[in-house]
Design a protein around this motif. Structure first.
Motif, PDB file in Angstrom:
ATOM      1  N   THR A 430     -20.608  -2.847  51.619  1.00 15.05           N
ATOM      2  CA  THR A 430     -21.826  -3.537  51.172  1.00 15.05           C
ATOM      3  C   THR A 430     -23.067  -2.846  51.705  1.00 15.05           C
ATOM      4  OG1 THR A 430     -20.670  -5.661  51.067  1.00 15.05           O
ATOM      5  CG2 THR A 430     -23.067  -5.736  51.192  1.00 15.05           C
ATOM      6  N   ASN A 431     -23.070  -2.478  52.988  1.00 12.76           N
ATOM      7  CA  ASN A 431     -24.224  -1.796  53.577  1.00 12.76           C
ATOM      8  C   ASN A 431     -24.417  -0.407  53.003  1.00 12.76           C
ATOM      9  OD1 ASN A 431     -24.927  -3.948  55.249  1.00 12.76           O
ATOM     10  ND2 ASN A 431     -23.542  -3.294  56.877  1.00 12.76           N
ATOM     11  N   VAL A 433     -23.661   0.481  49.975  1.00 13.61           N
ATOM     12  CA  VAL A 433     -24.222   0.279  48.635  1.00 13.61           C
ATOM     13  C   VAL A 433     -25.709  -0.028  48.724  1.00 13.61           C
ATOM     14  CG1 VAL A 433     -24.210  -1.254  46.620  1.00 13.61           C
ATOM     15  CG2 VAL A 433     -22.050  -0.421  47.566  1.00 13.61           C
ATOM     16  N   LYS A 434     -26.104  -0.872  49.686  1.00 15.98           N
ATOM     17  CA  LYS A 434     -27.524  -1.229  49.855  1.00 15.98           C
ATOM     18  C   LYS A 434     -28.378  -0.005  50.164  1.00 15.98           C
ATOM     19  CE  LYS A 434     -26.926  -6.022  51.407  1.00 15.98           C
ATOM     20  NZ  LYS A 434     -27.046  -6.958  52.563  1.00 15.98           N
ATOM     21  N   SER A 440     -26.825   0.061  44.105  1.00 13.73           N
ATOM     22  CA  SER A 440     -27.250  -1.338  44.097  1.00 13.73           C
ATOM     23  C   SER A 440     -27.629  -1.785  42.695  1.00 13.73           C
ATOM     24  CB  SER A 440     -28.454  -1.537  45.037  1.00 13.73           C
ATOM     25  OG  SER A 440     -28.112  -1.240  46.366  1.00 13.73           O
ATOM     26  N   TYR A 443     -24.470  -2.421  40.673  1.00 13.53           N
ATOM     27  CA  TYR A 443     -23.896  -3.700  41.074  1.00 13.53           C
ATOM     28  C   TYR A 443     -24.665  -4.871  40.465  1.00 13.53           C
ATOM     29  CZ  TYR A 443     -20.139  -2.935  44.485  1.00 13.53           C
ATOM     30  OH  TYR A 443     -18.927  -2.656  45.081  1.00 13.53           O
ATOM     31  N   ALA A 444     -25.992  -4.778  40.503  1.00 13.04           N
ATOM     32  CA  ALA A 444     -26.822  -5.876  39.995  1.00 13.04           C
ATOM     33  C   ALA A 444     -26.574  -6.113  38.511  1.00 13.04           C
ATOM     34  CB  ALA A 444     -28.297  -5.569  40.243  1.00 13.04           C
TER      35      ALA A 444
END
Length: 514
Positions: A430-431, A433-434, A440, A443-444
Motif C-alpha cells: 500500500t505504501n 503504491v502511494k 495510485s 488503483y483509484a
C-alpha cells in the motif's frame, strides 16, 4: 498398556517405511485437511460476488474471511487438551461435523451478517482439523517416520493455495456462489464415513483438569491480537486505534498466559515444551519463514490480476508451478529428513526460495511468463524442502503424550505468522503504491474512486508499469525476511535426530491412540 482394537501398532524402530495402515490413516486425514484449507482460498475469490449479492462494502465482506480465521485461531489452543480428554478420533469426527454444518449454513445465508456468523462456525470446526490430523498421523507412524508423515500432510497445504482460486472461480462462473460452500457437503460426508472406519479406536486419558483460566487468557488474546494485525491494511498504519487497541489487549492477555502457564502444572499450552531445543529452534525458524513466505504469496495473485489483467481462473493456473515444484521435493525431503536430519534440507530450501523471490523483485508489467513460472517452480522446490522438515524437527523428539500439545503449538505459530506476514506485506505494498502517482491513479480507477478522465491518459498508461514496480519493491522486503530465516535454520539438526533412552522406551511400547 495394550493396543486398543483397531489401533495400528507402531512400526519397529528400524522400519521407516509407511505401511498400508498408516497410509490409510494419512489418506482420510488429508481429505479433511484439504477441505479445511481449500475453503480459505476458495472463499477469497468470491468476495466481489458477496459485495454485489448482499450490497455490502469491501470492509464488511472481508469479515467473511476474518471471522473464519479468528474462530480458527481461538479454538486451536483447546485442541491439545480436548484430544487427550475426549480422544482424537471423536474430536476429529466432531470437527468434521461442525465444519460441514457451517458450510451448509453458509450456503443458505440470506444476508452478509448471517454469512459471517456461519463462517465463524466453520472456523471452529476447521481450526481443530489440522492439529488433530498432525497428532493422529504422528502417533500412528511413530517418531522414526515423522518426516515422511509430514510430507504426506503437506499435500493439502500445497493444494489449497493452488486449487482454491481455480475451484472457486469455476464454481462461481459455472454454478453460483452457494456451491463454494455446498461442495463441502459430499466431501465432508465421505471424510466422516472413512474416518469412522479407518481411524484407530480412541482410548482417552482424561487425567488433566481443564485450564479454564488459560483458555480465558490465550484464546481471546490470540484472536484479538490477530484481529488487530489483520486490520493494519485497512487502517493503513499500526498507530490506528482500530489496530492498536485490540492488538495491545491481545498481547497483554497472551503475556499474562505465559506467566500463568509457567506456574500451572497442566496449562492449556505447555510452554515447558520449549526446554526441547529442537522444538524451540523449529518454532523460531517456522515463525520467520511463515511471516516471509505466506506474506509474499499474498502478493502473487494480486500481481497477476491487477498488473497483467488475467482472470481468477488463469491466476490459479499460473500459480500452479509452485505447487508442482513442491510436489517434486516434498516426498524426497520427507524421506531423507528421517535419515539425515532436517537442517540441510531447510537451508537448501531457503536458498531456493530466496532465488525465486529475488526473481520476483525484478517484475515489470511485461515480464515473460516463462521467467515468472520458472521462478515459481524454483520457489516450490524450496518450499517442499522447508516447511515439513521444520515440523519434523519440532515433533520428532516429543513424547507420545506431548505430541498433541506440540502440534497445537506449531499450528498457533503458523496461524499467527500467516496473519502477521499478510498484514506486513499488505501495508508495504500500500505504501509503495502511494509513493507512485501512476499506480495510485490506476488503483483509484479500478476501485471506482475516480474516472479515467479525472486521472488523465498519461497516468493511466504509466499505471501498470508503476504498479509492477511497487510489487517488485515489496518483494525486496520479503526477500530480506526469507534470508533472515537462515540464522535460526543453522541451528537445526543436520544429522538424524536421536531420541533420549526414555523417549525410545516409550516409542517401543505399543500405546493406544487418544
Amino acid at each position: 498398556m495394550s493396543v486398543s482394537a483397531g489401533t495400528p501398532a507402531k512400526a519397529p524402530l528400524g522400519d521407516d517405511k509407511l505401511d498400508a495402515g498408516v497410509l490409510k490413516v494419512a489418506g482420510v486425514v488429508v481429505i479433511g485437511a484439504i477441505m479445511s484449507i481449500l475453503d480459505v482460498t476458495v472463499v477469497s475469490v468470491a468476495l466481489p460476488t458477496f459485495q454485489n449479492e448482499f450490497q455490502a462494502t469491501p470492509a464488511t465482506v472481508a469479515w467473511t474471511m476474518t471471522a473464519y480465521t479468528l474462530a480458527l485461531a481461538a479454538v486451536i489452543p483447546v485442541t491439545g487438551w480436548a484430544a487427550d480428554r475426549f480422544g482424537t478420533k471423536r474430536l476429529y469426527l466432531t470437527s468434521l461435523a461442525l465444519f460441514v454444518a457451517g458450510s451448509v449454513l453458509c450456503s443458505m445465508a440470506w444476508d452478509i451478517g448471517p454469512l459471517i456468523a456461519f463462517r465463524a462456525l466453520q472456523g471452529i470446526g476447521g481450526g481443530m482439523l489440522m492439529p488433530l490430523g498432525m497428532t493422529i498421523m504422528t502417533r500412528a507412524a511413530g517418531p522414526q517416520r515423522i518426516g515422511r508423515v509430514m510430507a504426506v500432510l503437506g499435500i493439502p497445504m500445497l493444494l489449497g493455495p493452488i486449487g482454491g482460486p481455480i475451484l472457486g472461480g469455476w464454481l462461481i462462473e459455472s454454478a453460483s456462489w452457494h456451491w463454494i460452500f455446498l461442495i463441502n457437503l459430499p466431501i465432508g460426508i465421505v471424510a466422516f464415513i472413512l474416518s469412522s472406519i479407518v481411524l484407530p479406536k480412541d482410548n482417552p486419558q482424561p487425567g488433566e483438569t481443564f485450564d479454564f483460566l488459560g483458555l480465558l487468557l490465550l484464546s481471546p488474546g490470540l484472536a484479538l491480537f490477530l484481529y488487530g494485525v489483520s486490520s493494519i491494511p485497512e487502517a493503513g498504519t499500526v498507530g490506528d486505534p482500530k489496530v492498536l487497541v485490540p492488538a495491545a489487549i491481545g498481547l497483554v492477555l497472551m503475556i499474562a498466559f505465559v506467566g500463568h502457564a509457567l506456574r500451572k502444572d497442566h496449562p492449556l499450552i505447555d510452554l515447558r515444551l520449549f526446554k526441547n531445543r529442537n522444538l524451540t529452534v523449529a518454532v523460531i525458524t517456522m515463525s520467520l519463514f511463515i511471516v516471509a513466505f505466506m506474506g509474499s504469496m499474498l502478493l502473487l495473485p494480486s500481481y497477476f490480476l491487477q498488473v497483467r489483467g488475467v482472470s481468477t481462473l488463469e491466476t490459479g493456473l499460473l500459480i500452479a508451478p509452485q505447487g508442482l515444484g513442491a510436489m517434486v521435493t516434498m516426498p524426497v525431503a520427507g524421506r531423507l529428513t528421517d535419515k539425515m536430519g532436517p537442517g540441510r534440507f531447510v537451508l537448501g530450501g531457503i536458498v531456493l526460495i530466496s532465488l525465486g523471490i529475488a526473481n520476483l523483485t525484478q517484475v515489470t508489467d511485461d515480464t515473460p511468463y516463462v521467467q515468472l513460472l520458472g521462478g515459481l517452480f524454483v520457489m516450490g522446490l524450496g518450499m517442499g524442502m522447508t516447511m515439513m522438515p521444520i515440523m519434523s524437527a519440532a515433533l520428532a523428539t516429543l513424547t507420545d503424550h506431548a505430541i498433541a500439545r506440540g502440534s497445537t503449538l506449531m499450528n498457533i505459530v503458523q496461524q499467527a505468522g500467516g496473519s502477521i506476514g499478510t498484514a506486513v506485506m499488505s501495508v508495504v505494498l500500500t505504501n509503495e503504491v502511494k509513493d507512485r502517482p501512476a499506480a495510485s491513479a490506476l488503483y483509484a480507477v479500478a476501485q471506482g474512486k475516480a474516472t479515467p478522465e479525472q486521472v488523465g491518459p498519461v497516468l493511466l498508461q504509466q499505471g501498470p508499469s508503476a504498479l509492477a514496480d511497487a510489487f517488485g519493491s515489496t518483494y525486496m522486503v520479503a526477500l530480506v525476511l526469507v534470508l533472515a530465516c537462515i540464522i535460526p535454520a543453522l541451528f537445526l539438526p543436520r544429522k538424524k535426530i536421536q531420541r533420549t533412552p526414555e523417549q525410545e522406551a516409550e516409542a517401543a511400547v505399543p500405546v493406544a491412540m487418544h
